[in-house]
Design a protein around this motif. Sequence first.
Motif, PDB file in Angstrom:
ATOM      1  N   GLU A 140       0.957  -1.162  -0.085  1.00 16.09           N
ATOM      2  CA  GLU A 140       0.043  -0.086  -0.019  1.00 16.09           C
ATOM      3  C   GLU A 140       0.896   1.198   0.000  1.00 16.09           C
ATOM      4  O   GLU A 140       1.961   1.239   0.520  1.00 16.09           O
ATOM      5  CB  GLU A 140      -0.981  -0.126   1.323  1.00 16.09           C
ATOM      6  N   PHE A 141       0.390   2.231  -0.326  1.00 21.83           N
ATOM      7  CA  PHE A 141       1.177   3.521  -0.609  1.00 21.83           C
ATOM      8  C   PHE A 141       0.345   4.702  -0.270  1.00 21.83           C
ATOM      9  O   PHE A 141      -0.663   5.173  -0.589  1.00 21.83           O
ATOM     10  CB  PHE A 141       1.686   3.802  -2.242  1.00 21.83           C
ATOM     11  N   ILE A 142       1.205   5.476   0.324  1.00 18.27           N
ATOM     12  CA  ILE A 142       0.541   6.779   1.115  1.00 18.27           C
ATOM     13  C   ILE A 142       1.562   7.771   0.547  1.00 18.27           C
ATOM     14  O   ILE A 142       2.649   8.015   0.741  1.00 18.27           O
ATOM     15  CB  ILE A 142       0.611   6.829   2.445  1.00 18.27           C
ATOM     16  N   GLU A 143       1.007   8.718  -0.277  1.00 21.51           N
ATOM     17  CA  GLU A 143       1.733   9.711  -1.259  1.00 21.51           C
ATOM     18  C   GLU A 143       1.921  10.904  -0.401  1.00 21.51           C
ATOM     19  O   GLU A 143       1.071  11.364   0.409  1.00 21.51           O
ATOM     20  CB  GLU A 143       1.050  10.178  -2.485  1.00 21.51           C
TER      21      GLU A 143
ATOM     22  N   VAL B 283      -0.812  12.401   8.301  1.00 21.09           N
ATOM     23  CA  VAL B 283      -1.518  11.697   9.341  1.00 21.09           C
ATOM     24  C   VAL B 283      -2.713  10.801   8.464  1.00 21.09           C
ATOM     25  O   VAL B 283      -3.366  11.613   8.153  1.00 21.09           O
ATOM     26  CB  VAL B 283      -1.935  12.254  10.640  1.00 21.09           C
ATOM     27  N   VAL B 284      -2.416   9.632   8.657  1.00 26.24           N
ATOM     28  CA  VAL B 284      -3.516   8.771   8.011  1.00 26.24           C
ATOM     29  C   VAL B 284      -4.273   7.931   8.938  1.00 26.24           C
ATOM     30  O   VAL B 284      -3.639   7.211   9.860  1.00 26.24           O
ATOM     31  CB  VAL B 284      -3.058   7.959   6.759  1.00 26.24           C
ATOM     32  N   SER B 285      -5.678   7.819   8.940  1.00 27.73           N
ATOM     33  CA  SER B 285      -6.296   7.053   9.967  1.00 27.73           C
ATOM     34  C   SER B 285      -6.318   5.653   9.054  1.00 27.73           C
ATOM     35  O   SER B 285      -6.626   5.483   8.057  1.00 27.73           O
ATOM     36  CB  SER B 285      -7.806   7.548  10.116  1.00 27.73           C
ATOM     37  N   TRP B 286      -5.493   4.829   9.752  1.00 27.32           N
ATOM     38  CA  TRP B 286      -5.222   3.462   9.007  1.00 27.32           C
ATOM     39  C   TRP B 286      -6.587   2.799   8.376  1.00 27.32           C
ATOM     40  O   TRP B 286      -7.449   2.360   9.281  1.00 27.32           O
ATOM     41  CB  TRP B 286      -4.509   2.313   9.878  1.00 27.32           C
ATOM     42  N   GLY B 287      -6.587   2.616   7.278  1.00 29.35           N
ATOM     43  CA  GLY B 287      -7.803   1.976   6.580  1.00 29.35           C
ATOM     44  C   GLY B 287      -9.193   2.836   6.225  1.00 29.35           C
ATOM     45  O   GLY B 287      -9.941   2.418   5.689  1.00 29.35           O
ATOM     46  N   LYS B 288      -8.784   4.167   6.385  1.00 31.30           N
ATOM     47  CA  LYS B 288      -9.724   5.229   6.349  1.00 31.30           C
ATOM     48  C   LYS B 288      -9.283   6.470   5.623  1.00 31.30           C
ATOM     49  O   LYS B 288      -8.910   7.521   6.143  1.00 31.30           O
ATOM     50  CB  LYS B 288     -10.397   5.604   7.589  1.00 31.30           C
TER      51      LYS B 288
ATOM     52  N   TRP C 238       3.863   4.716  13.742  1.00 30.89           N
ATOM     53  CA  TRP C 238       2.539   4.153  14.096  1.00 30.89           C
ATOM     54  C   TRP C 238       2.130   4.819  15.329  1.00 30.89           C
ATOM     55  O   TRP C 238       2.839   4.711  16.284  1.00 30.89           O
ATOM     56  CB  TRP C 238       2.326   2.763  14.182  1.00 30.89           C
ATOM     57  N   SER C 239       0.900   5.047  15.757  1.00 27.97           N
ATOM     58  CA  SER C 239       0.340   5.191  17.010  1.00 27.97           C
ATOM     59  C   SER C 239       0.374   4.037  17.636  1.00 27.97           C
ATOM     60  O   SER C 239       0.458   2.907  17.270  1.00 27.97           O
ATOM     61  CB  SER C 239      -1.345   5.979  17.136  1.00 27.97           C
ATOM     62  N   LEU C 240       0.362   4.044  18.921  1.00 25.15           N
ATOM     63  CA  LEU C 240       0.383   2.697  19.822  1.00 25.15           C
ATOM     64  C   LEU C 240      -0.690   1.996  19.827  1.00 25.15           C
ATOM     65  O   LEU C 240      -0.622   0.754  20.071  1.00 25.15           O
ATOM     66  CB  LEU C 240       0.799   3.344  21.440  1.00 25.15           C
ATOM     67  N   ASP C 241      -1.609   2.384  19.435  1.00 24.82           N
ATOM     68  CA  ASP C 241      -2.937   1.476  19.254  1.00 24.82           C
ATOM     69  C   ASP C 241      -3.327   1.261  17.822  1.00 24.82           C
ATOM     70  O   ASP C 241      -4.051   0.457  17.529  1.00 24.82           O
ATOM     71  CB  ASP C 241      -4.139   2.204  19.668  1.00 24.82           C
ATOM     72  N   GLY C 242      -2.317   1.564  17.076  1.00 23.28           N
ATOM     73  CA  GLY C 242      -2.394   1.098  15.635  1.00 23.28           C
ATOM     74  C   GLY C 242      -3.257   1.955  14.657  1.00 23.28           C
ATOM     75  O   GLY C 242      -3.229   1.591  13.492  1.00 23.28           O
ATOM     76  N   ARG C 243      -4.011   3.016  15.195  1.00 28.40           N
ATOM     77  CA  ARG C 243      -5.056   3.399  14.646  1.00 28.40           C
ATOM     78  C   ARG C 243      -4.291   4.421  13.513  1.00 28.40           C
ATOM     79  O   ARG C 243      -5.191   4.803  12.540  1.00 28.40           O
ATOM     80  CB  ARG C 243      -5.889   4.346  15.664  1.00 28.40           C
ATOM     81  N   TYR C 244      -3.258   5.224  13.725  1.00 28.39           N
ATOM     82  CA  TYR C 244      -2.628   6.159  12.842  1.00 28.39           C
ATOM     83  C   TYR C 244      -1.480   5.827  12.484  1.00 28.39           C
ATOM     84  O   TYR C 244      -0.660   5.193  12.984  1.00 28.39           O
ATOM     85  CB  TYR C 244      -2.809   7.353  13.653  1.00 28.39           C
ATOM     86  N   LEU C 245      -1.244   6.414  11.271  1.00 27.35           N
ATOM     87  CA  LEU C 245       0.270   6.374  10.694  1.00 27.35           C
ATOM     88  C   LEU C 245       0.521   7.600  10.395  1.00 27.35           C
ATOM     89  O   LEU C 245      -0.131   8.626   9.595  1.00 27.35           O
ATOM     90  CB  LEU C 245       0.382   5.650   9.354  1.00 27.35           C
ATOM     91  N   ALA C 246       1.740   8.429  10.981  1.00 27.62           N
ATOM     92  CA  ALA C 246       2.112   9.717  10.616  1.00 27.62           C
ATOM     93  C   ALA C 246       3.682   9.493  10.085  1.00 27.62           C
ATOM     94  O   ALA C 246       4.437   8.733  10.135  1.00 27.62           O
ATOM     95  CB  ALA C 246       2.422  10.267  11.877  1.00 27.62           C
TER      96      ALA C 246
END
Length: 360
Positions: free
Chosen positions: A188-191, A219-224, A201-209
């Motif tokens: 997967e790719f985040i441009e 900042v991306v909400s993973w899967g959203k 990654w946030s410690l709960d895995g919800r976000y990737l910065a």
Amino acid sequence: MTAKTRKTSKNRSRSNAFKVHWQGGLTDYVTALAWSPDGNSLAVSASSGEVVLWTEAKLVSLLPNKTDCAIDCLGFSADGEYLAAAGQQGNVFIWKIEALDQPPAVLQNPHCWIDQLTWHPKHPWLAFGVGSQVQVWDAAQDQLLTQLTFAASSVLALAWHPEQNLLAVSGHTGVKIWHGNDWEAKPEFIEVPGASISVAWSLDGRYLASGNLDRTLTVVSWGKPPPWLMQGFPGKVRQVDWAVPVANQPSLIAAACLDGVTVWQRQGKDWESQVLKKHDGRVVAIAFHPTTRLLASAAQDGQLCLWKNATSLQQTLKGVASGFSAIAWHPQGTYLAAGGNQGEILIWKPPNRGQGFQKS
């Protein structure tokens, strides 16, 4: 205020202060610090090529001082059975902690300066950047699991997802995320604008910065998708770190840029920011306490600032001659370790829980 009241206030201030627990030094500036998962040991590396292991009793040398052999990154495996270090010569050293009297395994990558490595949060898998590629090594089986190609540039940052079997890799134009259950699948790719130079990654895995070269934070909400793009930084965003998740409290991320730290807080569908200003030199490291929202920031001005709830200055620590270079919290928050530009190693002990730390 009476004299008695002033004395009581002063004593309370001292009881809330971090105090030096131990200090020592290496022959050149400290490049990296890493605590063992059980918190009993601290690994330290230096630009002189040294790697040492600190315990309460002593410093144990694992690699000696050696010219043109800088060690730039190190880390313990999640189970605490292995310690890895790598650097200028392209060698990746892997020690078995139960056999430190034995020479380490050495993975050779000639003509490659390795400055990124990270262990999987559950398996003894070590990922490290080799030019534009990422190698994933199984330390327990002593074999290469896979070799991934970023292609667009050298690998600039690495981060495993805390729960899922995902590996994020930063470089020119964005972040690629490979799935460890199928390494052959297209990542997967985040441009991002320019290049991603830091990723977390946030410690709960919800976000990737992603901290970016073009003075932005993604900042991306993973899967959203799509991602948020935070702008207005005065320079490239060198480092990002997430605060521990707290029930009924918004997510927090800190980003280091030049001599400032910006803290972003999730509010509704967007994010709000606050700039923390105290440093007079470039901020080289930021790190949240592992169980609270106390934020540490260290800079080349020789100041290590502690920010209560990542909003207000609680204390400023010093003790290096020409600036800090690295910091690391003990996994239970029992100590805060820092390295200096002239090889200094300092370990502070925080105040008793309930005095200095407050959950937010």
